[in-house]
Design a protein around this motif. Structure first.
Motif, PDB file in Angstrom:
ATOM      1  N   ASN A 177      32.747  46.083  53.833  1.00  0.00           N
ATOM      2  CA  ASN A 177      31.744  47.101  53.494  1.00  0.00           C
ATOM      3  C   ASN A 177      31.900  47.416  52.013  1.00  0.00           C
ATOM      4  O   ASN A 177      32.951  47.923  51.598  1.00  0.00           O
ATOM      5  CB  ASN A 177      31.955  48.368  54.318  1.00  0.00           C
ATOM      6  CG  ASN A 177      31.932  48.091  55.805  1.00  0.00           C
ATOM      7  OD1 ASN A 177      31.040  47.418  56.298  1.00  0.00           O
ATOM      8  ND2 ASN A 177      32.923  48.601  56.525  1.00  0.00           N
ATOM      9  N   ILE A 178      30.893  47.139  51.194  1.00  0.00           N
ATOM     10  CA  ILE A 178      31.041  47.240  49.744  1.00  0.00           C
ATOM     11  C   ILE A 178      29.819  47.889  49.104  1.00  0.00           C
ATOM     12  O   ILE A 178      28.720  47.844  49.638  1.00  0.00           O
ATOM     13  CB  ILE A 178      31.278  45.858  49.095  1.00  0.00           C
ATOM     14  CG1 ILE A 178      30.084  44.922  49.369  1.00  0.00           C
ATOM     15  CG2 ILE A 178      32.581  45.236  49.596  1.00  0.00           C
ATOM     16  CD1 ILE A 178      30.176  43.573  48.669  1.00  0.00           C
ATOM     17  N   ILE A 179      30.062  48.494  47.924  1.00  0.00           N
ATOM     18  CA  ILE A 179      28.981  48.923  47.040  1.00  0.00           C
ATOM     19  C   ILE A 179      28.998  48.017  45.818  1.00  0.00           C
ATOM     20  O   ILE A 179      30.067  47.811  45.203  1.00  0.00           O
ATOM     21  CB  ILE A 179      29.137  50.389  46.594  1.00  0.00           C
ATOM     22  CG1 ILE A 179      29.100  51.341  47.789  1.00  0.00           C
ATOM     23  CG2 ILE A 179      28.022  50.758  45.610  1.00  0.00           C
ATOM     24  CD1 ILE A 179      29.354  52.791  47.425  1.00  0.00           C
ATOM     25  N   LEU A 180      27.850  47.477  45.470  1.00  0.00           N
ATOM     26  CA  LEU A 180      27.706  46.662  44.270  1.00  0.00           C
ATOM     27  C   LEU A 180      26.802  47.389  43.292  1.00  0.00           C
ATOM     28  O   LEU A 180      25.633  47.652  43.588  1.00  0.00           O
ATOM     29  CB  LEU A 180      27.124  45.288  44.611  1.00  0.00           C
ATOM     30  CG  LEU A 180      27.977  44.390  45.506  1.00  0.00           C
ATOM     31  CD1 LEU A 180      27.225  43.098  45.814  1.00  0.00           C
ATOM     32  CD2 LEU A 180      29.311  44.081  44.855  1.00  0.00           C
TER      33      LEU A 180
ATOM     34  N   LYS B  54      35.228  49.200  49.293  1.00  0.00           N
ATOM     35  CA  LYS B  54      35.332  48.767  47.904  1.00  0.00           C
ATOM     36  C   LYS B  54      34.038  49.020  47.133  1.00  0.00           C
ATOM     37  O   LYS B  54      32.947  48.762  47.637  1.00  0.00           O
ATOM     38  CB  LYS B  54      35.663  47.266  47.852  1.00  0.00           C
ATOM     39  CG  LYS B  54      36.931  46.881  48.589  1.00  0.00           C
ATOM     40  CD  LYS B  54      36.993  45.395  48.878  1.00  0.00           C
ATOM     41  CE  LYS B  54      38.181  45.062  49.778  1.00  0.00           C
ATOM     42  NZ  LYS B  54      38.196  43.645  50.187  1.00  0.00           N
ATOM     43  N   LEU B  55      34.194  49.491  45.915  1.00  0.00           N
ATOM     44  CA  LEU B  55      33.093  49.622  44.969  1.00  0.00           C
ATOM     45  C   LEU B  55      33.372  48.726  43.776  1.00  0.00           C
ATOM     46  O   LEU B  55      34.469  48.747  43.208  1.00  0.00           O
ATOM     47  CB  LEU B  55      32.958  51.073  44.493  1.00  0.00           C
ATOM     48  CG  LEU B  55      32.172  51.324  43.195  1.00  0.00           C
ATOM     49  CD1 LEU B  55      30.708  50.915  43.348  1.00  0.00           C
ATOM     50  CD2 LEU B  55      32.279  52.786  42.768  1.00  0.00           C
ATOM     51  N   PHE B  56      32.376  47.941  43.385  1.00  0.00           N
ATOM     52  CA  PHE B  56      32.472  47.110  42.185  1.00  0.00           C
ATOM     53  C   PHE B  56      31.508  47.712  41.165  1.00  0.00           C
ATOM     54  O   PHE B  56      30.287  47.611  41.301  1.00  0.00           O
ATOM     55  CB  PHE B  56      32.156  45.654  42.520  1.00  0.00           C
ATOM     56  CG  PHE B  56      33.168  45.058  43.456  1.00  0.00           C
ATOM     57  CD1 PHE B  56      34.315  44.441  42.971  1.00  0.00           C
ATOM     58  CD2 PHE B  56      33.005  45.160  44.829  1.00  0.00           C
ATOM     59  CE1 PHE B  56      35.264  43.923  43.831  1.00  0.00           C
ATOM     60  CE2 PHE B  56      33.947  44.642  45.709  1.00  0.00           C
ATOM     61  CZ  PHE B  56      35.089  44.024  45.212  1.00  0.00           C
ATOM     62  N   LEU B  57      32.094  48.347  40.164  1.00  0.00           N
ATOM     63  CA  LEU B  57      31.376  49.242  39.255  1.00  0.00           C
ATOM     64  C   LEU B  57      31.218  48.627  37.872  1.00  0.00           C
ATOM     65  O   LEU B  57      32.128  47.983  37.351  1.00  0.00           O
ATOM     66  CB  LEU B  57      32.155  50.556  39.148  1.00  0.00           C
ATOM     67  CG  LEU B  57      31.557  51.693  38.329  1.00  0.00           C
ATOM     68  CD1 LEU B  57      30.313  52.243  38.998  1.00  0.00           C
ATOM     69  CD2 LEU B  57      32.597  52.808  38.146  1.00  0.00           C
ATOM     70  N   ALA B  58      30.050  48.862  37.269  1.00  0.00           N
ATOM     71  CA  ALA B  58      29.785  48.441  35.896  1.00  0.00           C
ATOM     72  C   ALA B  58      29.855  49.639  34.968  1.00  0.00           C
ATOM     73  O   ALA B  58      29.782  50.793  35.404  1.00  0.00           O
ATOM     74  CB  ALA B  58      28.405  47.791  35.804  1.00  0.00           C
ATOM     75  N   THR B  59      29.994  49.379  33.675  1.00  0.00           N
ATOM     76  CA  THR B  59      30.018  50.458  32.691  1.00  0.00           C
ATOM     77  C   THR B  59      29.507  49.960  31.350  1.00  0.00           C
ATOM     78  O   THR B  59      29.532  48.762  31.068  1.00  0.00           O
ATOM     79  CB  THR B  59      31.442  51.025  32.537  1.00  0.00           C
ATOM     80  OG1 THR B  59      31.399  52.206  31.736  1.00  0.00           O
ATOM     81  CG2 THR B  59      32.382  50.023  31.878  1.00  0.00           C
ATOM     82  N   GLY B  60      29.044  50.902  30.538  1.00  0.00           N
ATOM     83  CA  GLY B  60      28.650  50.561  29.175  1.00  0.00           C
ATOM     84  C   GLY B  60      29.856  50.496  28.255  1.00  0.00           C
ATOM     85  O   GLY B  60      29.936  49.677  27.348  1.00  0.00           O
TER      86      GLY B  60
END
Length: 253
Positions: free
Chosen positions: A95-98, A168-174
């Protein structure tokens, strides 16, 4: 804020959101409308943007949106390696957040052989790509459309994350700074990303080394919630040590 710095931040904001209104920029940078219009005129002359009545939009939107692909913003090889490495932490049935963005998009390409995933995402391109696998379940977070990242954002999507909890969360950033935490060109994503973080047991931050100690206009903070940073070999050993002291484990792709 100096003129060139302001124009650079306006460009970053347009690259992130796709378009902006003059009134929004006036309030955000606390300057007059004529000043904003001068900034937009200068950016248009440099062929970065196109002005329209009451605002402007970034020039890369149309062709990329039509092809359902994201514009290249540099460090493509590093992003591909980071995405491939991040995909190794996803197994069948997770179960993930993309999050949206180019690096997480690279990751999604390496998830095509996974089965029975429960995926929550605000990225339309990722939803369509991984939703083609019939055993996957994809929940799309709603909100306002952002053409440059083919994503949905804003507070309207928060209801989707209410009472949601994933592994799990796979997170982006500036940008990321040990002092300022996660930073972004504008405020539109802040609330949604904070909700994503709150909904995940383990947070993986995907960021190439050019984003480290890069501080952008809007700060989310939340550095204490990041469990793993997946980055490239451009990170120094000293910085890895500082991250470890802050409780963030570094994974080099």
């Amino acid at each position: 804020m100096f003129q060139e710095q302001r124009r650079e931040k306006i460009l970053q904001l347009l690259q992130e959101n796709g378009s902006c209104r003059v009134k929004e920029l006036k309030e955000l940078f606390n300057v007059s409308e004529p000043t904003v219009r001068q900034d937009l005129e200068a950016l248009e002359k440099s062929n970065h943007i196109t002005r329209q009545h009451g605002g402007a939009y970034i020039n890369t939107i149309s062709p990329c949106s039509q092809m359902f692909s994201l514009p290249n913003r540099g460090h493509e090889e590093e992003k591909e390696r980071i995405g491939k490495k991040a995909a190794q932490f996803v197994k069948d049935g997770d179960n993930i957040i993309l999050d949206s963005g180019s690096t997480v998009t690279e990751m999604s390409r390496h998830l095509m052989n996974r089965k029975n995933l429960n995926i929550v995402t605000n990225a339309l391109n990722i939803a369509m790509q991984l939703g083609m696998e019939p055993t996957n379940s994809v929940l799309v977070i709603g909100g306002e459309f952002k053409p440059p990242t083919l994503s949905l954002t804003g507070e309207k999507g928060l209801a989707t994350l209410t009472d949601l909890y994933v592994e799990k969360l796979f997170l982006a950033t500036g940008g990321f700074s040990l002092e300022a935490g996660l930073t972004y060109p504008g405020f539109s994503d802040i609330t949604l990303k904070r909700a994503m973080i709150s909904s995940a047991k383990t947070v993986y931050l995907l960021a190439d080394s050019s984003k480290l100690e890069k501080v952008l206009f809007a700060s989310l903070g939340s550095e204490e919630r990041i469990d793993y940073l997946i980055t490239d070999s451009g990170i120094s050993k000293e910085y890895c040590k500082r991250l470890e002291e802050a409780g963030i484990h570094t994974i080099i792709a």
